[in-house]
Design an enzyme around this catalytic site. Structure first.
Site, mmCIF file in Angstrom:
data_model
loop_
_atom_site.group_PDB
_atom_site.id
_atom_site.type_symbol
_atom_site.label_atom_id
_atom_site.label_comp_id
_atom_site.label_asym_id
_atom_site.label_seq_id
_atom_site.Cartn_x
_atom_site.Cartn_y
_atom_site.Cartn_z
ATOM 1 N N CYS A 132 0.827 -1.227 0.000
ATOM 2 C CA CYS A 132 0.000 0.000 0.000
ATOM 3 C C CYS A 132 0.853 1.265 0.000
ATOM 4 O O CYS A 132 0.373 2.344 -0.348
ATOM 5 C CB CYS A 132 -0.933 0.007 1.200
ATOM 6 S SG CYS A 132 -2.013 -1.417 1.252
ATOM 7 N N HIS A 136 -3.153 7.148 2.679
ATOM 8 C CA HIS A 136 -3.642 5.874 2.140
ATOM 9 C C HIS A 136 -4.945 5.541 2.856
ATOM 10 O O HIS A 136 -5.061 5.693 4.070
ATOM 11 C CB HIS A 136 -2.598 4.783 2.371
ATOM 12 C CG HIS A 136 -3.133 3.411 2.144
ATOM 13 N ND1 HIS A 136 -3.782 3.062 0.985
ATOM 14 C CD2 HIS A 136 -3.150 2.304 2.933
ATOM 15 C CE1 HIS A 136 -4.165 1.803 1.063
ATOM 16 N NE2 HIS A 136 -3.794 1.314 2.241
ATOM 17 N N ASN A 163 -10.229 0.045 0.433
ATOM 18 C CA ASN A 163 -8.769 0.078 0.368
ATOM 19 C C ASN A 163 -8.317 -0.446 -0.999
ATOM 20 O O ASN A 163 -8.433 -1.634 -1.273
ATOM 21 C CB ASN A 163 -8.216 -0.788 1.510
ATOM 22 C CG ASN A 163 -6.696 -0.826 1.544
ATOM 23 O OD1 ASN A 163 -6.033 -0.415 0.602
ATOM 24 N ND2 ASN A 163 -6.156 -1.322 2.645
HETATM 25 O O1 UT7 Z 1 -3.761 -1.206 3.728
HETATM 26 C C1 UT7 Z 1 -2.907 -1.922 4.561
HETATM 27 C C2 UT7 Z 1 -3.209 -1.765 5.915
HETATM 28 N N1 UT7 Z 1 -4.375 -2.521 6.330
HETATM 29 C C3 UT7 Z 1 -4.994 -2.110 7.393
HETATM 30 O O2 UT7 Z 1 -4.598 -1.088 7.879
HETATM 31 C C4 UT7 Z 1 -6.086 -2.898 8.046
HETATM 32 C C5 UT7 Z 1 -5.993 -2.636 9.514
HETATM 33 N N2 UT7 Z 1 -6.973 -3.331 10.335
HETATM 34 C C6 UT7 Z 1 -8.263 -2.972 10.331
HETATM 35 O O3 UT7 Z 1 -8.710 -2.112 9.606
HETATM 36 C C7 UT7 Z 1 -9.160 -3.645 11.360
HETATM 37 O O4 UT7 Z 1 -8.387 -4.404 12.251
HETATM 38 C C8 UT7 Z 1 -10.280 -4.539 10.729
HETATM 39 C C9 UT7 Z 1 -11.296 -3.691 10.020
HETATM 40 C C10 UT7 Z 1 -9.659 -5.543 9.765
HETATM 41 C C11 UT7 Z 1 -10.997 -5.298 11.826
HETATM 42 O O5 UT7 Z 1 -11.553 -4.368 12.777
HETATM 43 P P1 UT7 Z 1 -11.362 -4.585 14.350
HETATM 44 O O6 UT7 Z 1 -12.049 -3.493 15.017
HETATM 45 O O7 UT7 Z 1 -9.882 -4.763 14.586
HETATM 46 O O8 UT7 Z 1 -12.166 -5.918 14.607
HETATM 47 P P2 UT7 Z 1 -11.663 -7.312 15.194
HETATM 48 O O9 UT7 Z 1 -10.845 -8.047 14.192
HETATM 49 O O10 UT7 Z 1 -11.082 -7.116 16.556
HETATM 50 O O11 UT7 Z 1 -13.032 -8.068 15.392
HETATM 51 C C12 UT7 Z 1 -13.991 -7.654 16.373
HETATM 52 C C13 UT7 Z 1 -15.193 -8.555 16.262
HETATM 53 C C14 UT7 Z 1 -14.834 -10.047 16.269
HETATM 54 O O12 UT7 Z 1 -15.872 -10.742 16.939
HETATM 55 P P3 UT7 Z 1 -15.693 -11.184 18.473
HETATM 56 O O13 UT7 Z 1 -14.481 -12.067 18.507
HETATM 57 O O14 UT7 Z 1 -15.521 -9.909 19.254
HETATM 58 O O15 UT7 Z 1 -16.974 -11.910 18.756
HETATM 59 C C15 UT7 Z 1 -14.869 -10.424 14.823
HETATM 60 O O16 UT7 Z 1 -15.171 -11.790 14.609
HETATM 61 O O17 UT7 Z 1 -15.851 -8.315 15.026
HETATM 62 C C16 UT7 Z 1 -15.988 -9.552 14.315
HETATM 63 N N3 UT7 Z 1 -15.902 -9.246 12.885
HETATM 64 C C17 UT7 Z 1 -16.964 -8.922 12.137
HETATM 65 N N4 UT7 Z 1 -18.272 -8.806 12.444
HETATM 66 C C18 UT7 Z 1 -19.112 -8.453 11.451
HETATM 67 C C19 UT7 Z 1 -14.785 -9.218 12.107
HETATM 68 N N5 UT7 Z 1 -15.133 -8.874 10.853
HETATM 69 C C20 UT7 Z 1 -16.463 -8.692 10.840
HETATM 70 C C21 UT7 Z 1 -17.397 -8.336 9.850
HETATM 71 N N6 UT7 Z 1 -18.698 -8.225 10.192
HETATM 72 N N7 UT7 Z 1 -17.019 -8.075 8.571
#
Ligand code: UT7
Length: 329
Positions: free
Chosen positions: A116, A256, A286
């Site tokens: 990225c 980005h 993204n």
């Molecule tokens: O371009 C290169 C750089 N890339 C990035 O910068 C990406 C960076 N990371 C992120 O943007 C975030 O970490 C994500 C958007 C990928 C994830 O967001 P988060 O707030 O870190 O969520 P999480 O992974 O901690 O998940 C929280 C909860 C989980 O459920 P439990 O374990 O709390 O029950 C996940 O299973 O949200 C759940 N979850 C979802 N729920 C509904 C994860 N994805 C989804 C979804 N819909 N799409």
């Protein structure tokens, strides 16, 4: 760096495929909701290519627009640098396909991979060639078909990515959009946080790699999230300090577009109003190395920045890699 010449961006162009994939569409494909995606990422929809379309196809459309904007013919281009993590194939380079389709018969061509952060890396290379006088006209393209490496059964990654391309023409200074500085950083010790494991020489394609879905992006979201904020803040602060500026002297931050919460957290740490960050993640998601040139094209065509304003491009991605560039608009 002692420049013999100043390097400027003399043309900008972008191209987005027509097909839109909304959060509601995704919520019909797997267990997610528009509310979750909007709240956690800021994304509402993204663009997706049709079958058979590759990164070079998007790049050519964006490049033609940038060349037209710069009033430059394809035959006048000395070098094409394509930044992509979704090349048409492993080799030859995507930039060679772009060169052929543009009819840029006097150009050298190579790809650059810094995920990225790659567009700003490529801009840095272009600036050096132009500033040294070695080349007059360099075409820099960020082009991605992220949908081709996205696992649409993995709700934690498939909501993030979209397809698109953006291009700029870099030439000797004409007083507009001068590239003042570029800064590049990396940390390979964290490579496994964001990667596509299979298909290279470490893990060549096999039935097993296909069965284990190892040809798709693997992301450790929370860790990448933290690193993105730390390094984006650092590379903006460093750019300001080394140019005897304060971060508040930047009229616009062009980040980005990976997650609205990453951008807002970085702005908060920099003590800058969040309105100073250009945002279009709601419409495109993204698009990896295409996100910054797409934003630059929107800013230019929309007259968002007045000539003479100071903007900073800032990117972060797999590698880990990060980069920034101050542009005097
Ligand atoms: O371009 C290169 C750089 N890339 C990035 O910068 C990406 C960076 N990371 C992120 O943007 C975030 O970490 C994500 C958007 C990928 C994830 O967001 P988060 O707030 O870190 O969520 P999480 O992974 O901690 O998940 C929280 C909860 C989980 O459920 P439990 O374990 O709390 O029950 C996940 O299973 O949200 C759940 N979850 C979802 N729920 C509904 C994860 N994805 C989804 C979804 N819909 N799409």
């Amino acid at each position: 760096m002692d420049n013999e010449y100043k390097a400027s961006i003399t043309g900008v162009g972008s191209f987005l495929p027509e097909k839109v994939l909304t959060n509601d569409d995704l919520s019909k494909m797997l267990d997610t909701t528009d509310e979750w995606i909007t709240k956690r990422t800021g994304i509402k929809e993204r663009r997706i290519v049709e079958n058979g379309v590759a990164a070079s196809d998007l790049a050519v459309e964006a490049s033609l627009r940038a060349l037209d904007d710069a009033n430059v013919l394809p035959t006048e281009v000395d070098l094409i640098i394509a930044s992509t993590i979704t090349p048409d194939c492993l080799f030859p380079s995507t930039s060679c396909y772009i060169q052929e389709k543009l009819g840029a018969r006097n150009a050298g061509a190579f790809d650059l991979l810094a995920a990225c952060a790659g567009f700003v890396y490529a801009l840095s290379v272009a600036r050096s060639f132009v500033a040294s006088g070695a080349m007059k006209t360099v075409l820099v393209v960020g082009t991605e078909c992220m949908s081709k490496i996205t696992d649409y059964t993995d709700r934690s990654t498939c909501i993030l990515f979209g397809d698109g391309a953006g291009a700029v023409v870099v030439q000797q200074g004409n007083g507009r959009r001068e590239i003042i500085t570029t800064y590049l950083g990396s940390d390979g010790s964290q490579a496994e946080l964001l990667m596509l494991p299979a298909g290279g020489s470490r893990l060549p394609a096999s039935h097993e790699t296909v069965d284990s879905r190892s040809h798709y992006i693997k992301l450790r979201g929370k860790e990448v999230f933290k690193q993105a904020i730390i390094n984006m803040v650092d590379v903006i602060t460093r750019a300001a300090t080394e140019n005897n500026m304060r971060v508040e002297d930047f009229d616009m931050i062009i980040p980005h577009q990976s997650n609205i919460r990453i951008i807002e957290a970085a702005m908060e740490k920099l003590k800058l109003p969040k309105e100073k960050a250009y945002i279009n993640i709601d419409r495109y998601g993204n698009t990896s190395s295409a996100s910054i040139p797409i934003a630059m094209d929107e800013i230019e065509k929309g007259g968002v920045l007045k000539p003479g304003s100071t903007a900073i491009l800032v990117a972060f991605g797999g590698g880990l890699t990060w980069s920034s560039s101050i542009i005097k608009w």
